[in-house]
Design an enzyme around this catalytic site. Structure first.
Site, short mmCIF file in Angstrom:
data_model
loop_
_atom_site.label_atom_id
_atom_site.label_comp_id
_atom_site.label_asym_id
_atom_site.label_seq_id
_atom_site.Cartn_x
_atom_site.Cartn_y
_atom_site.Cartn_z
N GLU A 182 0.84 -1.22 0.00
CA GLU A 182 0.00 0.00 0.00
C GLU A 182 0.87 1.26 0.00
OE1 GLU A 182 -2.61 -0.79 3.36
OE2 GLU A 182 -4.12 -1.61 2.02
N GLU A 262 -6.39 -8.07 -0.58
CA GLU A 262 -6.88 -7.97 0.80
C GLU A 262 -8.38 -7.73 0.75
OE1 GLU A 262 -5.04 -5.26 3.54
OE2 GLU A 262 -3.02 -5.71 2.86
#
Length: 634
Positions: A182, A262
């Protein structure tokens, strides 16, 4: 929308590549928008597991339950700071034996998606980055800063050679490796850093392994978090429009497999906020939509126990500092104790529509036992055992030093000085904004005065005489693991003042509390005479015996304020029932003795009940925040 749906679908007219039986390969197929495993189109359904949060004796049980749920793969995080304790000092033993864990996944027939960082988030202290990086105060983390890159390269040269022989191409079960995590959510947006990682991973793992990135579906985050040469995947939860979310992936990765790295089956808990929960039906519906599009998916399905939980829970920064709870059971499909839930069976039912489930029953929940009430007694005030907690003695300094300046990573540091003049009328003891990191327990003449806290109360009124002792016990509640900036220094970051006059001449004690407790203290030490006071930082001890069994249990802290629990030397984490929502700590049966007494040590920081008792239950209580009248169990 129909056109986008077609563009999203992997091509069904894929011509199968003829692979020789001996050739093992795992590749991206940009022409047919899929992965290929040994030449055949392949889609994985995976779940995350943190070996760092599961006691080693339970690794097999948890992995087997994941396999029996229909998962073909597991996603495994490797926190750098869990293994490189100090620069050049590594620990891969016991619960930290990542190679043994990976070998167990292979034995059980699970593929692995590896997340070696260097930054992993994972609601873990500093997102997995070692606190010792901050010994260089001006270091720019997650960037091309040469000091940061040198530390990263040194670590990757230790870790990745352990990984390479376990890659799928080399006969192992690791099919892909994530680079960073991320990164688009981080302010730096440093493509040079991502390029450096790409070169390092390729040099150490070879040219064949699939390397990927993961980012949210926000345009700006995908712009900063992706790089040519790293396959871009996205993450989103059941609340997202699945077609739109994968449309965001398609904007940066027009061809190749659709991947949600995710898929959130729950959300995290912060101290002082309500327990997060996500309905099983909602999670299952979103998963079905993802799988209908032919996408690969990894679910955050298995938040388990943090066995060594004191140093490791991280924090977010969202307008203010928000530390996460000890328990990592955020309404997970497999509970902290490893129990299958309604959500797990709902997920399993969806998976069964797309691929056959393994034959055989789901392993049952682990047995639990309510050992009942256990009486504790006060052993000593913390200020009376500094010789044990800081055997090397204090550091002298004109003004306060941070944890990092004295090379203390976790836990507590005690700052000691004296009042320089008489204070007959209440004076303001205070610190500049953002300089109490993260909580300070204040004692004057060894009497507890109250607590100062980051982004909350930062002043107290005190009176006293010249020469009176002033002690500030500073607690690290977890370095920021996600947010604008992960350089999260701990301790007193500025001068403490009395009516705006800075206090000086400090003695600073870095406390090593875990070490003596792991060695049997204070149970093996002679009794101490201690004050009868129930307020302020103090140690309490007790023992209990099991009825010949060592089963999992949960411990509740009725009337206690805030502190830490050790059983048989194992640090089981923070309790903070007043702030909530978590009310119990999980105690795995593997830390208990069935055949002899179990030693309990509690460090209570603010105030113990008049009658200090603990209550052992056979189920957890996660969902009670102070001021709410309901007590929901899960």
């Amino acid at each position: 929308a129909a056109e986008l749906g077609e563009a999203l679908q992997p091509s069904s007219s894929a011509t199968l590549l003829q692979a020789s039986p001996s050739a093992r390969s795992f590749q991206l197929d940009y022409e047919h928008n899929c992965f290929r495993k040994d030449g055949a189109p392949f889609r994985y359904i995976s779940g995350s597991i943190h070996y760092t949060r599961v006691p080693r004796p339970a690794w097999r049980d948890r992995l087997l339950k994941m396999y029996m749920s229909g998962l073909s793969a597991v996603q495994v995080y490797v926190p750098w700071n869990y293994h490189e304790i100090l620069p050049g000092v590594y620990d891969f033993t016991g619960n930290r034996d990542v190679e043994a864990f990976l070998d167990l996944t292979a034995e059980l027939g699970l593929l692995v998606i590896l997340r070696p960082g260097p930054y992993i988030c994972a609601e873990w202290e500093m997102g997995g980055l070692p606190a010792w990086l901050l010994w260089k105060p001006d270091i720019i983390l997650r960037s091309s800063d040469p000091a940061y890159l040198a530390a990263v390269d040194s670590w990757l040269h230790i870790l990745l050679p352990k990984i390479k022989p376990r890659l799928y191409q080399h006969g192992g079960n690791i099919i892909s490796v994530q680079v960073e995590n991320e990164y688009g959510s981080y302010y730096a947006c440093d493509y040079g850093y991502l390029r450096h990682l790409l070169v390092s991973f390729r040099a150490l793992l070879g040219s064949e392994v699939v390397l990927f990135t993961t980012d949210s579906i926000q345009v700006e985050e995908l712009r900063c978090g992706t790089l040519q040469g790293l396959y871009a995947t996205v993450d989103f939860g059941p609340g997202s429009n699945v077609t739109e979310a994968f449309g965001a992936q398609r904007r940066v990765e027009p061809k190749g497999p659709l991947v949600n790295s995710e898929y959130y089956t729950g959300w995290l808990d912060y101290w002082g906020e309500a327990h997060a929960s996500t309905s099983a039906a909602w999670v299952a519906r979103g998963l079905e939509h993802i799988l209908q599009l032919g996408a690969s998916v990894n679910m955050q399905v298995s938040p388990f126990l943090q066995l060594t939980s004191l140093p490791w829970p991280g924090a977010d920064y969202k307008d203010q500092y928000k530390p996460v709870t000890t328990s990592y059971d955020y309404d997970a499909p497999l509970s902290e104790a490893g129990d299958p839930t309604e959500k797990l069976f709902a997920i399993r039912t969806i998976i069964s529509k797309f691929q056959p489930l393994p034959v055989g029953p789901m392993p049952p929940a682990t047995p639990k036992y309510a050992y009942g009430w256990v009486a504790l007694q006060k052993y000593a005030d913390l200020l009376d055992v500094l010789d044990v907690l800081c055997p090397s003695g204090p550091i002298q300094s004109q003004f306060p030093l941070t944890f990092e300046a004295i090379k203390q990573a976790h836990g507590f540091v005690l700052y000691h000085t004296q009042l320089p003049w008489d204070v007959p009328d209440p004076a303001i003891l205070g610190a500049p904004p953002h300089s109490i990191c993260d909580r300070s327990y204040v004692m004057l003449q060894k009497d507890y005065q109250g607590t100062l806290e980051r982004d909350r109360q930062t002043t107290l009124h005190v009176t006293g005489r010249a020469g009176d002792t002033l002690d500030m016990l500073l607690e690290n509640m977890g370095r920021i693991s996600f947010g604008a900036n992960t350089s999260d220094f701990k301790g007193l970051l500025g001068n403490l003042s009395l009516n705006s006059s800075p206090l000086s001449n400090w003695l600073i004690y870095p406390l090593a509390i875990d070490t003596p407790i792991q060695q049997g203290w204070p149970h093996t030490a002679p009794p101490k005479s201690s004050s009868g006071s129930r307020v302020g930082p103090a140690f309490y001890t007790g023992t209990f015996e099991t009825p010949g069994i060592a089963w999992d249990t949960f411990v509740k802290f009725p009337g206690w304020s805030k502190g830490l629990l050790w059983i048989n030397g194992f640090n089981l984490g923070r309790y903070w029932p007043h702030r909530g929502p978590q009310q119990t700590l999980f105690v795995p049966g593997s830390v208990l003795h069935a055949d002899r007494p179990n030693n309990i040590t509690v460090l209570e920081l603010e105030g113990a009940p008049l009658n200090p008792l603990l209550l052992f239950l056979d189920q957890p209580i996660f969902n009670r925040t102070f001021g709410r009248s309901t007590m929901a169990t899960q």
